[in-house]
Motif scaffolding. Structure first.
Motif, PDB file in Angstrom:
ATOM      1  N   THR A  51      -1.724  -1.141  10.031  1.00  0.00           N
ATOM      2  CA  THR A  51      -1.777  -2.604  10.017  1.00  0.00           C
ATOM      3  C   THR A  51      -3.120  -3.031  10.603  1.00  0.00           C
ATOM      4  O   THR A  51      -3.524  -2.541  11.675  1.00  0.00           O
ATOM      5  CB  THR A  51      -0.635  -3.219  10.845  1.00  0.00           C
ATOM      6  N   SER A  53      -6.411  -6.426  10.344  1.00  0.00           N
ATOM      7  CA  SER A  53      -6.591  -7.852  10.082  1.00  0.00           C
ATOM      8  C   SER A  53      -7.913  -8.125   9.389  1.00  0.00           C
ATOM      9  O   SER A  53      -8.937  -7.508   9.694  1.00  0.00           O
ATOM     10  CB  SER A  53      -6.546  -8.652  11.397  1.00  0.00           C
ATOM     11  N   THR A  58      -5.722 -12.836   8.613  1.00  0.00           N
ATOM     12  CA  THR A  58      -4.617 -12.402   7.759  1.00  0.00           C
ATOM     13  C   THR A  58      -4.287 -10.944   8.044  1.00  0.00           C
ATOM     14  O   THR A  58      -5.164 -10.082   8.041  1.00  0.00           O
ATOM     15  CB  THR A  58      -4.978 -12.558   6.266  1.00  0.00           C
ATOM     16  N   ARG A  59      -3.003 -10.673   8.306  1.00  0.00           N
ATOM     17  CA  ARG A  59      -2.557  -9.322   8.610  1.00  0.00           C
ATOM     18  C   ARG A  59      -2.369  -8.536   7.319  1.00  0.00           C
ATOM     19  O   ARG A  59      -1.715  -8.993   6.382  1.00  0.00           O
ATOM     20  CB  ARG A  59      -1.254  -9.347   9.394  1.00  0.00           C
ATOM     21  N   SER A  61      -1.968  -4.496   5.258  1.00  0.00           N
ATOM     22  CA  SER A  61      -1.266  -3.217   5.364  1.00  0.00           C
ATOM     23  C   SER A  61      -1.946  -2.168   4.489  1.00  0.00           C
ATOM     24  O   SER A  61      -2.496  -2.487   3.434  1.00  0.00           O
ATOM     25  CB  SER A  61       0.189  -3.400   4.918  1.00  0.00           C
ATOM     26  N   ARG A 107      -4.143  -9.242   0.393  1.00  0.00           N
ATOM     27  CA  ARG A 107      -3.218 -10.269   0.891  1.00  0.00           C
ATOM     28  C   ARG A 107      -2.237 -10.677  -0.217  1.00  0.00           C
ATOM     29  O   ARG A 107      -2.613 -10.845  -1.387  1.00  0.00           O
ATOM     30  CB  ARG A 107      -3.992 -11.472   1.412  1.00  0.00           C
ATOM     31  N   SER A 112       1.278  -6.809   3.053  1.00  0.00           N
ATOM     32  CA  SER A 112       0.205  -7.673   3.548  1.00  0.00           C
ATOM     33  C   SER A 112       0.597  -9.139   3.460  1.00  0.00           C
ATOM     34  O   SER A 112       1.265  -9.555   2.499  1.00  0.00           O
ATOM     35  CB  SER A 112      -1.085  -7.442   2.733  1.00  0.00           C
ATOM     36  N   GLU A 113       0.182  -9.908   4.438  1.00  0.00           N
ATOM     37  CA  GLU A 113       0.516 -11.327   4.486  1.00  0.00           C
ATOM     38  C   GLU A 113      -0.412 -12.145   3.579  1.00  0.00           C
ATOM     39  O   GLU A 113      -1.390 -11.637   3.056  1.00  0.00           O
ATOM     40  CB  GLU A 113       0.389 -11.842   5.924  1.00  0.00           C
ATOM     41  N   ASP A 124     -10.474  -8.927   2.568  1.00  0.00           N
ATOM     42  CA  ASP A 124      -9.567  -7.799   2.770  1.00  0.00           C
ATOM     43  C   ASP A 124     -10.296  -6.468   2.577  1.00  0.00           C
ATOM     44  O   ASP A 124     -10.093  -5.518   3.341  1.00  0.00           O
ATOM     45  CB  ASP A 124      -8.389  -7.887   1.785  1.00  0.00           C
TER      46      ASP A 124
END
Length: 270
Positions: A51, A53, A58-59, A61, A107, A112-113, A124
């Motif tokens: 994880t 950012s 934005t988080r 994965s 994202r 992913s958010e 990203d």
């Protein structure tokens, strides 16, 4: 009177359709899947569930898959549909070639958010690279950047900013406008697009050796666009022609050509 009423109705329908394309274009470009279909464990690969950012918070994965005595590290930018869990086949192939792997989701994709956009997915990709450079301490000249299909349009601008060991652009398009104009020839797609993904404009200034991979049988992104990308790329560059459809992973002939070509190229890129 009937003639003019018919013309007015046709014009109204056309304007409504164009407006629908404009305001709903994200649904035409991005096709994310949130749930994972599987994990690398299914193909016998140990992995780290990462994880991290993006610069806007934005988080995101991804999966980091280490290799014993690695020959380098592959950073993979996937297509516009599904998520990284649908990429187990290339994971297995590249890991067998002896590379660390980092597959991440943009994202809105997978775990992913956020919601995808051109600006967002570029952030990203930068964040994924930053993870490799600063968290894994992998030198830039040991990272191979690969963008498949839509992922090519994400990878190419990143390679303008950073001198990777190599850039691989596979089954990708010259620009989203070129694809849109092919699919919707009766609409002014170039004027309607908010996220143009103009890869061919960026490619001449990349700072890495380039391999362009494309199939003559690609029914989604024309072979001619792959050739145009190759012609736009600076030296040193190479073109690998394969066979089979756009998603050719179930085509054994194409896969054999692809695996051999990629292995040969990566051996030379060491």
């Amino acid at each position: 009177k009937f003639f003019w009423v018919s013309i007015l109705a046709a014009v109204s329908i056309y304007i409504a359709a164009a407006a629908h394309l404009y305001f709903n274009q994200a649904s035409y470009v991005y096709h994310p899947t949130k749930e994972w279909a599987a994990t690398p464990e299914k193909i016998g690969l140990e992995y780290e569930n990462i994880t991290f950012s993006a610069a806007d918070g934005t988080r995101l994965s991804g999966w980091y898959i280490p290799s014993q005595d690695p020959r380098g590290t592959l950073l993979f930018c996937h297509g516009n549909a599904n998520n990284i869990s649908y990429e187990l086949s290339p994971m297995a192939m590249y890991h067998k070639l002896g590379f660390n792997l980092f597959f991440f989701d943009y994202r809105g994709y997978g775990h992913s958010e956020g919601l995808p956009s051109q600006k967002g997915v570029q952030l990203d990709a930068e964040a994924a690279l930053d993870f490799l450079l600063n968290k894994k301490k992998i030198p830039l000249d040991q990272i191979i950047l690969l963008g498949r299909s839509f992922g090519g349009s994400v990878a190419i601008p990143l390679a303008v900013k950073h001198p990777f060991r190599a850039l691989i652009v596979e089954a990708s398009f010259t620009s989203l406008a070129d694809i849109g104009a092919k699919m919707y020839p009766f609409f002014p797609v170039r004027q309607l697009l908010r996220d143009p993904y103009n890869s061919i404009a960026f490619l001449p200034t990349v700072k890495s050796p380039v391999l362009v991979v494309h199939s003559r049988d690609d029914q989604l992104i024309p072979y001619e666009q792959g050739r145009r990308l190759y012609e736009a790329a600076p030296e040193p560059k190479q073109f690998l022609e394969i066979t089979g459809p756009h998603d050719n992973r179930n085509d054994p002939v194409s896969q054999a050509i692809y695996r051999r070509g990629i292995a040969d190229y990566l051996m030379k890129a060491q």
